[in-house]
Design an enzyme around this catalytic site. Structure first.
Site, PDB file in Angstrom:
ATOM      1  N   GLY A  55       0.623  -1.112  -0.011  1.00 55.65           N
ATOM      2  CA  GLY A  55      -0.125   0.057   0.026  1.00 55.65           C
ATOM      3  C   GLY A  55       0.888   1.332  -0.100  1.00 55.65           C
ATOM      4  O   GLY A  55       1.993   1.089   0.232  1.00 55.65           O
ATOM      5  N   CYS A  82       5.235  -6.213   1.496  1.00 55.90           N
ATOM      6  CA  CYS A  82       5.566  -4.951   1.480  1.00 55.90           C
ATOM      7  C   CYS A  82       4.988  -4.024   2.505  1.00 55.90           C
ATOM      8  O   CYS A  82       5.399  -4.190   3.721  1.00 55.90           O
ATOM      9  CB  CYS A  82       5.241  -4.411  -0.028  1.00 55.90           C
ATOM     10  SG  CYS A  82       5.935  -2.669  -0.093  1.00 55.90           S
ATOM     11  N   TYR A  83       4.082  -3.264   2.228  1.00 53.04           N
ATOM     12  CA  TYR A  83       3.412  -2.561   3.589  1.00 53.04           C
ATOM     13  C   TYR A  83       2.968  -3.440   4.718  1.00 53.04           C
ATOM     14  O   TYR A  83       2.921  -3.256   5.858  1.00 53.04           O
ATOM     15  CB  TYR A  83       2.167  -1.615   2.760  1.00 53.04           C
ATOM     16  CG  TYR A  83       1.462  -0.855   4.081  1.00 53.04           C
ATOM     17  CD1 TYR A  83       1.899   0.205   4.497  1.00 53.04           C
ATOM     18  CD2 TYR A  83       0.135  -1.464   4.554  1.00 53.04           C
ATOM     19  CE1 TYR A  83       1.402   0.975   5.624  1.00 53.04           C
ATOM     20  CE2 TYR A  83      -0.392  -0.731   5.689  1.00 53.04           C
ATOM     21  CZ  TYR A  83       0.232   0.569   6.112  1.00 53.04           C
ATOM     22  OH  TYR A  83      -0.399   1.350   7.046  1.00 53.04           O
ATOM     23  N   HIS A 169       7.762  -8.413  -3.622  1.00 51.20           N
ATOM     24  CA  HIS A 169       6.324  -8.585  -4.221  1.00 51.20           C
ATOM     25  C   HIS A 169       6.442 -10.134  -4.859  1.00 51.20           C
ATOM     26  O   HIS A 169       6.848  -9.957  -5.980  1.00 51.20           O
ATOM     27  CB  HIS A 169       6.070  -7.796  -5.049  1.00 51.20           C
ATOM     28  CG  HIS A 169       5.640  -6.446  -4.404  1.00 51.20           C
ATOM     29  ND1 HIS A 169       4.414  -5.978  -3.975  1.00 51.20           N
ATOM     30  CD2 HIS A 169       6.303  -5.303  -4.137  1.00 51.20           C
ATOM     31  CE1 HIS A 169       4.130  -4.863  -3.363  1.00 51.20           C
ATOM     32  NE2 HIS A 169       5.402  -4.292  -3.393  1.00 51.20           N
ATOM     33  N   GLU A 171       4.305 -11.611  -5.868  1.00 53.28           N
ATOM     34  CA  GLU A 171       3.176 -12.111  -6.929  1.00 53.28           C
ATOM     35  C   GLU A 171       3.461 -11.494  -8.170  1.00 53.28           C
ATOM     36  O   GLU A 171       2.497 -11.534  -9.275  1.00 53.28           O
ATOM     37  CB  GLU A 171       1.664 -11.195  -6.188  1.00 53.28           C
ATOM     38  CG  GLU A 171       1.727  -9.705  -6.325  1.00 53.28           C
ATOM     39  CD  GLU A 171       2.418  -9.052  -5.149  1.00 53.28           C
ATOM     40  OE1 GLU A 171       3.327  -9.684  -4.360  1.00 53.28           O
ATOM     41  OE2 GLU A 171       2.256  -8.044  -4.754  1.00 53.28           O
ATOM     42  N   GLY A 225     -19.155 -12.288 -26.427  1.00 51.74           N
ATOM     43  CA  GLY A 225     -17.989 -12.062 -25.679  1.00 51.74           C
ATOM     44  C   GLY A 225     -17.719 -13.212 -24.961  1.00 51.74           C
ATOM     45  O   GLY A 225     -18.919 -14.238 -24.725  1.00 51.74           O
ATOM     46  N   ASP A 227     -17.549 -13.570 -21.439  1.00 47.97           N
ATOM     47  CA  ASP A 227     -18.061 -13.643 -20.179  1.00 47.97           C
ATOM     48  C   ASP A 227     -19.551 -14.040 -20.261  1.00 47.97           C
ATOM     49  O   ASP A 227     -20.188 -15.106 -19.659  1.00 47.97           O
ATOM     50  CB  ASP A 227     -18.218 -12.316 -19.447  1.00 47.97           C
ATOM     51  CG  ASP A 227     -16.701 -11.990 -19.104  1.00 47.97           C
ATOM     52  OD1 ASP A 227     -15.737 -12.912 -19.243  1.00 47.97           O
ATOM     53  OD2 ASP A 227     -16.306 -11.026 -18.868  1.00 47.97           O
ATOM     54  N   SER A 228     -20.361 -13.550 -21.505  1.00 50.89           N
ATOM     55  CA  SER A 228     -21.650 -13.786 -21.570  1.00 50.89           C
ATOM     56  C   SER A 228     -21.839 -15.102 -22.213  1.00 50.89           C
ATOM     57  O   SER A 228     -22.631 -15.700 -21.727  1.00 50.89           O
ATOM     58  CB  SER A 228     -22.371 -12.606 -22.344  1.00 50.89           C
ATOM     59  OG  SER A 228     -22.050 -12.737 -23.675  1.00 50.89           O
ATOM     60  N   LYS A 369     -10.708 -13.513 -15.494  1.00 53.78           N
ATOM     61  CA  LYS A 369     -10.901 -13.651 -16.585  1.00 53.78           C
ATOM     62  C   LYS A 369     -10.253 -15.192 -17.268  1.00 53.78           C
ATOM     63  O   LYS A 369     -10.970 -15.981 -17.923  1.00 53.78           O
ATOM     64  CB  LYS A 369     -10.334 -12.619 -17.372  1.00 53.78           C
ATOM     65  CG  LYS A 369     -10.753 -12.422 -18.874  1.00 53.78           C
ATOM     66  CD  LYS A 369     -11.924 -12.093 -19.059  1.00 53.78           C
ATOM     67  CE  LYS A 369     -12.248 -11.801 -20.335  1.00 53.78           C
ATOM     68  NZ  LYS A 369     -13.527 -10.872 -20.568  1.00 53.78           N
TER      69      LYS A 369
END
Ligand code: XMP
Length: 513
Positions: A55, A82-83, A169, A171, A225, A227-228, A369
């Site tokens: 952060g 980190c933070y 980090h 990640e 698309g 997702d739909s 996603k």
């Protein structure tokens, strides 16, 4: 579905979603929560582990976000990043100071091989650093488990209490062995077994949808698309003919796209559902006539989309459930309440809330996603639909600079089709985030045969991006661009020039509008 969960507590770091995605890549379900989440709620959720994010604040500033010390006394393993690592040190009686120079970028970190967190990690490993504050003294009971030439506490731990912290980090992709470290944390420290799998997600979701919907009627706005489409197939498998999909063809789709969507979801496709295709292009073109301002075009297309959808919904009558393709990043972003509006996005997700229905169903609201794509593959949706690049809701309406006309739509569709065909033929599409043709509003003089032309210029765009928030212009081989340019000029009437957009985001955006 999964029973194990790790939670990420967000302190305003830019990588909060990334942490959750990396944990899920290890097959462990992970949710992001704001730092205001109560300790009671955490106890109720009983996570197997807790990760505190980075952060922008300094822990010793009075108004910086904190968390009750009780968090570290629950017996649940905690990893501070980190933070989050500084907060752990500060709250438990260590000392956090400000360094004179910021440590930023890829840094060689020397790790203690006896730490569980660094099992199977190289002794000297490249990690991503981005900090000015640092842990000057670790709290009682902790030991330093990694250092850099300038950072005395690149990692610390109290294994007995299962408290771990990294200044870097893990990640971020630049931390070469970061996923290994996160995997060590969730498996070896938290004791997870890895029960987050897409096949069981699909199976359980279908079962839950059946229970929830019973005999009710369901309506889904299908855009074609990813997702739909995945949401629609989940519902089709759950409730079959109780589902109606409304596909609004606004005349601003890519070439052949409307027919492709119909081939999969229509009566000749593999799914047993009610499918309505509304060919509404004339309505959209009429509304867009004379409009040149991009935001205005977006608003008009969004609004008209809703009107068409609403009319269809009314014809179907009393619908019990409306499907929304909401995915997890939308949930996090709205829940944690930050994001600057650069342009007003129109998804089919932005549907009216006053159509005649009782409840909203969001079968993908827990998925990122890439997980939606995996679920799609699990459901047997064709690869070309599942791996589709993003396409904006307002479609080609925003890839045409200036006024949208039927003639211009045809030009950009044909040019885009050639571009995509040649990119695929040359095999350079792998790794590209997004690529498409846009129609500039510029006309210029050219010569063709023996005659003068005064025609449009097409702009080609291709970007590399992992999150679509930032992007770099991709280096498409010159030979491929030359073939595309000559084919477009030869085959698409009304175009005599082709240009390549070399701009990144920022300062440009990915779309060319
Ligand atoms: P920009 O142009 O903002 O685009 O850099 C970032 C990503 O978002 C997509 N995009 C949209 N997607 N509705 C969508 O569903 C929209 O209105 C919209 N506008 C942009 C864009 O294609 C890129 O992937």
């Amino acid at each position: 579905m999964s029973k194990e969960m790790v939670i990420v507590i967000d302190f305003g770091g830019q990588y909060n979603q990334l942490i959750a995605r990396r944990v899920r890549e290890c097959s462990v379900y992970c949710e992001v929560h704001p730092h205001t989440i109560s300790i009671e709620k955490i106890k109720e959720m009983a996570p197997k582990g807790i990760i505190l994010t980075g952060g922008p604040n300094s822990v010793y500033e009075e108004d910086s976000p904190r968390y009750s010390k009780e968090l570290f006394e629950l017996g649940i393993p905690v990893l501070g990043i980190c933070y989050g690592s500084q907060l752990m040190a500060y709250m438990l009686g260590g000392k956090v100071d400000t360094a004179e120079i910021r440590e930023y970028g890829k840094t060689e970190v020397n790790v203690d091989k006896n730490s569980i967190l660094f099992e199977d990690v190289s002794e000297n490993t490249i990690c991503w650093m981005s900090h000015t504050d640092y842990i000057a003294e670790v709290p009682a009971g902790f030991k330093v488990s990694a250092v850099t030439p300038v950072c005395p506490t690149a990692a610390m731990e109290d294994p007995e209490k299962k408290l771990y912290a990294t200044q870097f980090h893990p990640e971020v992709v630049h931390t070469v062995e970061g996923v290994k470290m996160l995997s060590n944390f969730v498996y070896k420290v938290c004791g997870c077994t890895g029960d987050w799998k897409m096949d069981s997600f699909v199976e359980t979701t279908i079962k839950n949808l059946r229970e929830k919907i019973g005999n009710g009627k369901v309506l889904c706005a299908l855009s074609g698309g990813v997702d739909s489409s995945v949401a629609a197939v989940l519902l089709a498998k759950a409730v079959g003919k109780q589902l109606t999909c409304v596909f609004v063809d606004h005349g601003l789709l890519r070439k052949n796209e409307g027919d492709e969507v119909e081939a999969v979801f229509g009566p000749d496709g593999p799914y047993d559902l009610n499918f309505i295709r509304v060919n509404a292009k004339d309505r959209f073109y009429a509304k867009l006539a004379g409009v040149t301002e991009p935001e205005k075009k977006r608003k008009i297309i969004g609004e008209e989309f809703i009107r068409v959808f609403e009319e269809e919904a009314k014809k179907i009558g009393a619908v019990d459930f409306l499907v929304q393709g909401t995915i997890y990043p939308d949930v996090i972003e709205s829940g944690l309440g930050k994001s600057a509006v650069i342009k007003s996005h129109h998804n089919v997700g932005g549907l009216p809330d006053y159509v005649d229905f009782k409840e909203i169903v969001e079968p993908l609201r827990l998925l990122f996603k890439d997980e939606v794509r995996k679920a799609g593959t699990e459901l047997g949706i064709p690869d070309y639909l599942v791996n589709r690049q993003p396409f904006p809701g307002p479609g080609l309406g925003i890839r045409i600079i200036g006024e949208v006309t039927e003639e211009k739509v045809k030009i950009v569709q044909d040019a885009d089709y050639i571009y995509r065909e040649e990119i695929a033929k040359a095999g350079v599409d792998k790794g590209l985030g997004q690529y498409f043709a846009a129609l500039t509003n510029m006309r210029s003089v050219g010569v063709m045969g023996d005659g003068r032309t005064y025609d449009y210029a097409i702009a080609l765009r291709a970007v590399n991006t992992s999150d679509f928030m930032t992007a770099e212009a991709a280096q498409i081989p010159w030979e491929v661009l030359s073939i595309v340019a000559s084919r477009i000029v030869n085959e698409v009437k009304g175009v005599n020039r082709v240009m390549y957009d070399c701009t990144g985001k920022p300062p440009a955006t990915i779309e060319f509008e």
